[in-house]
Scaffold this motif. Sequence first.
Motif, short mmCIF file in Angstrom:
data_model
loop_
_atom_site.label_atom_id
_atom_site.label_comp_id
_atom_site.label_asym_id
_atom_site.label_seq_id
_atom_site.Cartn_x
_atom_site.Cartn_y
_atom_site.Cartn_z
N ASP A 65 45.47 -12.21 0.26
CA ASP A 65 44.42 -11.34 -0.46
C ASP A 65 43.28 -12.15 -0.66
N ARG A 66 42.18 -11.29 -0.59
CA ARG A 66 40.96 -12.00 -0.63
C ARG A 66 40.28 -11.32 -1.71
N ARG A 67 39.26 -12.07 -2.52
CA ARG A 67 38.59 -11.63 -3.45
C ARG A 67 37.42 -10.54 -3.01
N ASP A 68 36.93 -10.79 -2.02
CA ASP A 68 35.63 -10.13 -1.44
C ASP A 68 35.97 -8.78 -0.79
N ARG A 69 37.38 -8.51 -0.40
CA ARG A 69 37.69 -7.38 0.05
C ARG A 69 38.78 -6.55 -0.13
N LYS A 70 38.83 -5.31 -0.26
CA LYS A 70 39.66 -4.29 -0.89
C LYS A 70 40.81 -4.08 0.04
#
Length: 126
Positions: A65-70
């Motif tokens: 999971d990434r902070r900058d993408r949903k």
Amino acid sequence: MSGSVYRGPLAGVASLTINGEPWSIVGELQWQPSGLVNETLKGQSSVEGFSSMPGQGFIQATLRDRRDRKVSSFQGASGLEVVAVLANGKVITAVNAWHVEAINLNTQEGTFEFHVESDTVTEDTV
């Protein structure tokens, strides 16, 4: 011993992009090429032959999971281009792919399962 034996990497490191954007693979990258799928046709007295139908291919992996993408933007998404580059140099490409299955996030590990299918999943060798 005939022929040459490849002595470079065969497995391990891999990369994956979704619509040109890199994503971190945690593990379990798998793929299946698209193409014809044969099924044996049997009667009560013998094997009579086979049928051949088109089959979809897939690319799937456990991603971080990434902070900058949903991640939710992948749920039900279509028209995706997914490219995986394997340790052995092969490039696996899914064109106009669609995401299948529900996305479940593991918050303890920060991971999710990504699975796309397409009628065009190809393997290119170097």
